[in-house]
Every structure is written in structure tokens, then in C-alpha cells.
Design an enzyme around this catalytic site. Structure first.
Site, short mmCIF file in Angstrom:
data_model
loop_
_atom_site.label_atom_id
_atom_site.label_comp_id
_atom_site.label_asym_id
_atom_site.label_seq_id
_atom_site.Cartn_x
_atom_site.Cartn_y
_atom_site.Cartn_z
N ARG A 3 -15.26 -1.49 2.22
CA ARG A 3 -14.87 -0.33 3.04
C ARG A 3 -15.17 1.00 2.39
O ARG A 3 -14.97 2.05 3.00
CB ARG A 3 -13.36 -0.42 3.35
CG ARG A 3 -12.98 -1.62 4.17
CD ARG A 3 -11.51 -1.92 4.10
NE ARG A 3 -10.66 -1.03 4.90
CZ ARG A 3 -10.45 -1.16 6.20
NH1 ARG A 3 -11.05 -2.12 6.87
NH2 ARG A 3 -9.64 -0.34 6.84
N SER A 5 0.82 -1.22 0.00
CA SER A 5 0.00 0.00 0.00
C SER A 5 0.85 1.26 0.00
O SER A 5 1.97 1.29 0.55
CB SER A 5 -0.88 0.00 1.26
OG SER A 5 -1.48 1.25 1.47
N THR A 8 -5.57 2.67 -7.20
CA THR A 8 -6.88 2.47 -6.57
C THR A 8 -7.81 3.59 -7.01
O THR A 8 -7.53 4.77 -6.80
CB THR A 8 -6.73 2.44 -5.04
OG1 THR A 8 -5.88 1.34 -4.72
CG2 THR A 8 -8.06 2.26 -4.34
N TYR A 67 -2.23 5.51 -4.31
CA TYR A 67 -3.28 6.52 -4.16
C TYR A 67 -2.70 7.78 -4.77
O TYR A 67 -1.60 8.20 -4.38
CB TYR A 67 -3.60 6.78 -2.69
CG TYR A 67 -4.52 5.78 -2.04
CD1 TYR A 67 -5.80 5.53 -2.55
CD2 TYR A 67 -4.13 5.09 -0.90
CE1 TYR A 67 -6.65 4.63 -1.93
CE2 TYR A 67 -4.97 4.18 -0.27
CZ TYR A 67 -6.24 3.95 -0.79
OH TYR A 67 -7.07 3.07 -0.17
N ASP A 124 -10.70 -9.30 -5.61
CA ASP A 124 -10.54 -9.46 -4.16
C ASP A 124 -11.86 -9.19 -3.46
O ASP A 124 -12.80 -8.66 -4.05
CB ASP A 124 -9.38 -8.62 -3.60
CG ASP A 124 -9.66 -7.12 -3.56
OD1 ASP A 124 -10.83 -6.69 -3.46
OD2 ASP A 124 -8.68 -6.35 -3.61
N GLY A 125 -11.93 -9.62 -2.19
CA GLY A 125 -13.12 -9.40 -1.37
C GLY A 125 -13.75 -10.70 -0.92
O GLY A 125 -14.40 -11.39 -1.71
N GLY A 126 -13.52 -11.07 0.33
CA GLY A 126 -14.21 -12.22 0.91
C GLY A 126 -13.63 -13.57 0.58
O GLY A 126 -14.24 -14.59 0.91
N GLN A 133 0.72 -0.34 -4.65
CA GLN A 133 -0.61 0.28 -4.76
C GLN A 133 -0.44 1.78 -4.66
O GLN A 133 0.25 2.29 -3.77
CB GLN A 133 -1.53 -0.24 -3.64
CG GLN A 133 -2.93 0.37 -3.62
CD GLN A 133 -3.00 1.60 -2.74
OE1 GLN A 133 -2.25 1.72 -1.77
NE2 GLN A 133 -3.87 2.54 -3.07
N LYS A 183 -7.60 -0.69 -9.71
CA LYS A 183 -8.26 -1.46 -8.65
C LYS A 183 -9.52 -0.74 -8.17
O LYS A 183 -9.45 0.42 -7.75
CB LYS A 183 -7.28 -1.63 -7.47
CG LYS A 183 -7.90 -2.26 -6.23
CD LYS A 183 -6.84 -2.58 -5.20
CE LYS A 183 -7.43 -3.20 -3.95
NZ LYS A 183 -8.08 -2.23 -3.06
N GLY A 195 -7.10 -10.20 1.52
CA GLY A 195 -6.76 -9.04 2.35
C GLY A 195 -6.67 -9.38 3.82
O GLY A 195 -5.63 -9.87 4.31
N ARG A 196 -7.76 -9.16 4.55
CA ARG A 196 -7.74 -9.25 6.01
C ARG A 196 -7.11 -10.52 6.58
O ARG A 196 -6.41 -10.44 7.61
CB ARG A 196 -9.16 -9.08 6.55
CG ARG A 196 -9.74 -7.67 6.30
CD ARG A 196 -11.18 -7.62 6.77
NE ARG A 196 -11.85 -6.35 6.56
CZ ARG A 196 -12.50 -6.03 5.43
NH1 ARG A 196 -12.54 -6.86 4.41
NH2 ARG A 196 -13.10 -4.85 5.33
N HIS A 201 -13.06 -2.86 -2.36
CA HIS A 201 -12.23 -2.40 -1.25
C HIS A 201 -12.60 -3.15 0.03
O HIS A 201 -12.58 -2.61 1.14
CB HIS A 201 -12.44 -0.89 -1.06
CG HIS A 201 -11.20 -0.11 -0.70
ND1 HIS A 201 -10.60 0.78 -1.56
CD2 HIS A 201 -10.47 -0.06 0.43
CE1 HIS A 201 -9.56 1.34 -0.96
NE2 HIS A 201 -9.46 0.84 0.25
C1 FNR Z 1 -7.56 -2.18 2.75
N1 FNR Z 1 -7.69 -2.03 1.37
C2 FNR Z 1 -6.88 -1.11 0.74
N2 FNR Z 1 -6.94 -0.98 -0.61
C3 FNR Z 1 -6.11 -0.12 -1.25
O1 FNR Z 1 -6.19 -0.03 -2.48
N3 FNR Z 1 -5.21 0.63 -0.55
C4 FNR Z 1 -5.09 0.56 0.79
O2 FNR Z 1 -4.25 1.23 1.40
C5 FNR Z 1 -5.97 -0.32 1.48
N4 FNR Z 1 -5.92 -0.41 2.83
C6 FNR Z 1 -6.68 -1.35 3.48
C7 FNR Z 1 -6.54 -1.51 4.86
C8 FNR Z 1 -7.25 -2.50 5.51
C9 FNR Z 1 -7.08 -2.66 6.99
C10 FNR Z 1 -8.12 -3.36 4.78
C11 FNR Z 1 -8.88 -4.48 5.46
C12 FNR Z 1 -8.28 -3.18 3.43
C13 FNR Z 1 -8.58 -2.91 0.59
C14 FNR Z 1 -7.88 -4.20 0.17
O3 FNR Z 1 -6.91 -3.96 -0.80
C15 FNR Z 1 -8.84 -5.23 -0.43
O4 FNR Z 1 -9.58 -4.65 -1.47
C16 FNR Z 1 -9.78 -5.87 0.57
O5 FNR Z 1 -9.24 -5.94 1.86
C17 FNR Z 1 -10.13 -7.27 0.08
O6 FNR Z 1 -11.10 -7.85 0.85
P1 FNR Z 1 -10.82 -8.93 2.03
O7 FNR Z 1 -9.95 -10.04 1.50
O8 FNR Z 1 -10.20 -8.17 3.15
O9 FNR Z 1 -12.22 -9.38 2.30
#
Ligand code: FNR
Length: 352
Positions: free
Chosen positions: A250, A107, A156, A130, A278-280, A128, A223, A301-302, A247
Site C-alpha cells: 500500500r 492501529s 511504522t 504513527y 507481514d504481507g501476503g 502501532q 515496521k 492483515g487483510r 505495508h
Molecule cells: C494496513 N496496514 C497498516 N499498517 C500500519 O502500520 N498502520 C495502519 O494503520 C495500517 N492500516 C492498514 C489498513 C488496511 C485496510 C490494510 C489492508 C493494511 C498495513 C498492515 O499492517 C500490513 O502491513 C499489511 O496489511 C500486511 O499485508 P496483508 O496480510 O494484508 O497482505
């Protein structure tokens, strides 16, 4: 004994401060999208084939953007791995390398420098991005990552500002004293949401892809693509890949699960560039389901942060090894010898 990613999630929760846990675990709004990401995988069922003479173990290797990965799996970008463990991304990159040759997306808000992460070796590192108001700072970061050997940029595009994360608002979430992004300088970063609303470049449009192209020779992936129109536009704008991502729930609450929009995006991209999701993703069979619906690879991710919180780099290795073992288990039992055997006929949507 921790056998599933759920086991790691439960163990991580007991180790982390509740405010930090909420920041990592939470989503925006009512967290409908966060829940939908996981539920979508549970609506899919597998259609195994038998007596296919499939050799064991199944072959999971793939090639993305000219680089071979041991499996169609990577680590999604997340800010501040240092919230989960003091070693932060250093442990994540080491732990991933110990599991397999898999990519890690670092990130913009990483807690460790791009140079120290590149020095670890291992699988591909992607940055990644921003896009900040301060384009010079954004450009410096890209240049440093490129010099260090990073292999792609992941812009992103779903975060003109941070989503309304009610848990963080209720908790008054701020980064712990002294925690700053290791690769940026100068700003007040203590509240991620406040920093984003003042420092993220406003009113970005598709010309940002040209700008990135003008400052870097690396492949550029976008992304946060959730519609076929934007996927087609991304390819036409010269993107080298798209990430189907909300995301992790989020950002905009109320958008669909990534798995549910994947087919329309795969159709729009029509094989021109890789499609990542990504996601889940929490089980090997989730990887299989996403590939069946046309993804080239998935990111997780998480769960990686859960592994970090539980046991630093060893926890990350364990989490990824569980996913890899579950993937080969599911492929073997479904009669799939390699990734080319996976297709739409591998899954069914209705409940049998
Ligand atoms: C993120 N995500 C994220 N995405 C991104 O493009 N830049 C970032 O800095 C962050 N930071 C970030 C912090 C935290 C704590 C989380 C949980 C997520 C989103 C991340 O890249 C991704 O899209 C999701 O986390 C994927 O989903 P799962 O696997 O966490 O369900």
C-alpha cells in the site's frame, strides 16, 4: 463451507460496499508489490522429511519478547476495523482470543478505544504508532495504551505520507459519515490520505526511536524495514524488533515481496532481535516458508478483516483457526515436530 482464507475473501467481497472493498484490498500504484507478496510464497516449495518419529500434533508455541504465543502468528495493524464490521477491533480482539493466545497489533487509527480492547483480555496487545505532527497527541495515545496494559509499540516507518492508492483516488474514497479514530481527537479524518499528508510528522529520522524510548518503557519495534542496512541501523538504534513489511503493497509500489528481502534482513539482524514479517500470508504453508527463511513470526492483515466482514468475532476466529490448522497439517506432513525443526533446508526455491 469456508475452508480457506480465499473462501473468506470471496465471501467478504460480496458483503462490503465496493469503495470500502477497494480501500481494504487495494495497494499503491500498479499494485505490483501487492501481487509480488503473494507470488513470492508460490515460488517456494517444501522439502518434507520422512520417518522422523515426529510426535503429533506438532508444537507451534513460541516466545517473542518474553511472552509466549500459541503459534508464530499475529494480527497486523490495520486502521478502522469498523469498516469491515461495526464492532471493529472489539470483535477482532475477542475473535483472536477465542482462537488462541496470539498478539493483535492495534492501529493508531483503530475504531475502538485502547481501554475497551484491553478489557477483553486474551493475548498480547501491541500499539502501532504513527508519529503525528502533534507529538503531544501521539504521546497521550502511547501513555493510554501503556496504562491499559499494551505490551509493545510498533512504529511504522514506511509512511511519511500514504502511498498513491489509485483505487481510492478514482473512487474519491472517504470514511463513512461519523467514522473517526477512537483514540485521537480534533482533526478532519474523513480522507485518510489527506489527513496523513497534513498531520503525519514530516522528516522523521532515527532520533524518533530515542524519543519513543523517552516517553515509554515498552519495547519498540520498527515496521516497514526492507533493506539489510536499515535493519542493522534499527538494531543499533535500540529497536527491540523489526517488521519486514511493505505495508501490504500500500505504500511504495515497486519494492520487492517481503519474503524475498527476508533473508538479507535476517542476516543483518543476526539474531539480536526478533524479525517479524507481514504481507501476503494466506496459508499455513506460507507461515512455514517465512519461518524457514528466518522469520520469528508472521502477521496477517487483510484476511482478518475478511473474517470480520463475514461473521464478526466468529469470522476472525475461523480465519485464524484455518491458518493454525494448515500450519500444523503442513508441519506434521513435513516431519517437523516443533518450530526448532524448521530451517533453510525446509524449503527450496527452484521448481522441482
Ligand atoms: C494496513 N496496514 C497498516 N499498517 C500500519 O502500520 N498502520 C495502519 O494503520 C495500517 N492500516 C492498514 C489498513 C488496511 C485496510 C490494510 C489492508 C493494511 C498495513 C498492515 O499492517 C500490513 O502491513 C499489511 O496489511 C500486511 O499485508 P496483508 O496480510 O494484508 O497482505
Amino acid at each position: 463451507m469456508r475452508l480457506t482464507l480465499g473462501d473468506f475473501e470471496r465471501a467478504a467481497r460480496t458483503r462490503l460496499d465496493p469503495g470500502i472493498w477497494d480501500f481494504l484490498a487495494g495497494g499503491a500504484g500498479e499494485e505490483r508489490t501487492l501481487a509480488a507478496n503473494a507470488e513470492a510464497f508460490d515460488r517456494l516449495w517444501l522439502r518434507p522429511r520422512v520417518l522422523r518419529g515426529t510426535t503429533a500434533p506438532p508444537e507451534t508455541a513460541t516466545t517473542i519478547l518474553g511472552r509466549s504465543w500459541d503459534a508464530p502468528l499475529g494480527v497486523a495493524p490495520m486502521g478502522y476495523h469498523t469498516l469491515a464490521h461495526p464492532l471493529g477491533e472489539l470483535a477482532t480482539v475477542r475473535g483472536t482470543a477465542a482462537a488462541a493466545r496470539l498478539p493483535v497489533v492495534i492501529s493508531t487509527f483503530a475504531g475502538r478505544t485502547v481501554e475497551e480492547l484491553a478489557a477483553v483480555g486474551g493475548g498480547p496487545l501491541w500499539l502501532q504508532v504513527y508519529c503525528l505532527r502533534d507529538r503531544a497527541m501521539t504521546r497521550r495515545l502511547i501513555g493510554r495504551a501503556e496504562d491499559a496494559g499494551f505490551e509493545a509499540l510498533v512504529l511504522t516507518v514506511d509512511a511519511p505520507h500514504l502511498g498513491r492508492r489509485l483505487r481510492d483516488l478514482r473512487n474519491g474514497f472517504r470514511l463513512p459519515e461519523g467514522m473517526v479514530p477512537a483514540n485521537l481527537e480534533g482533526h478532519d479524518f474523513s480522507s485518510p490520505a489527506a489527513h496523513a499528508s497534513t498531520q503525519f510528522a514530516p522528516a522523521l529520522d532515527w532520533s524518533v526511536v530515542d524519543w519513543l524510548r523517552s516517553v515509554s518503557a515498552l519495547p519498540i519495534l520498527l515496521k516497514g524495514i526492507l533493506t539489510d542496512d536499515d535493519a542493522a541501523r534499527a538494531v543499533e538504534s535500540g529497536a527491540d524488533g523489526v517488521f519486514v513489511s511493505n505495508h501490504g503493497g500500500r505504500q511504495l509500489d515497486g519494492v520487492p515481496a517481503t519474503l524475498d528481502v527476508l533473508p538479507e534482513i535476517v542476516a543483518a539482524v543476526a539474531g539480536r532481535v526478533p524479525v517479524l514479517l507481514d504481507g501476503g500470508v494466506r496459508r499455513g504453508r506460507d507461515v512455514l516458508a517465512a519461518l524457514a527463511l528466518g522469520a520469528d513470526a508472521v502477521l496477517v492483515g487483510r484476511p482478518v478483516l475478511h473474517g470480520l466482514a463475514v461473521d464478526a468475532d466468529r469470522g476472525v476466529t475461523d480465519v485464524l483457526n484455518i491458518l493454525l490448522a494448515e500450519l500444523t497439517d503442513a508441519m506434521g506432513l513435513a516431519g517437523l515436530g516443533d518450530l526448532a525443526d524448521i530451517g533453510p533446508e525446509t524449503v527450496r526455491r527452484d521448481r522441482p
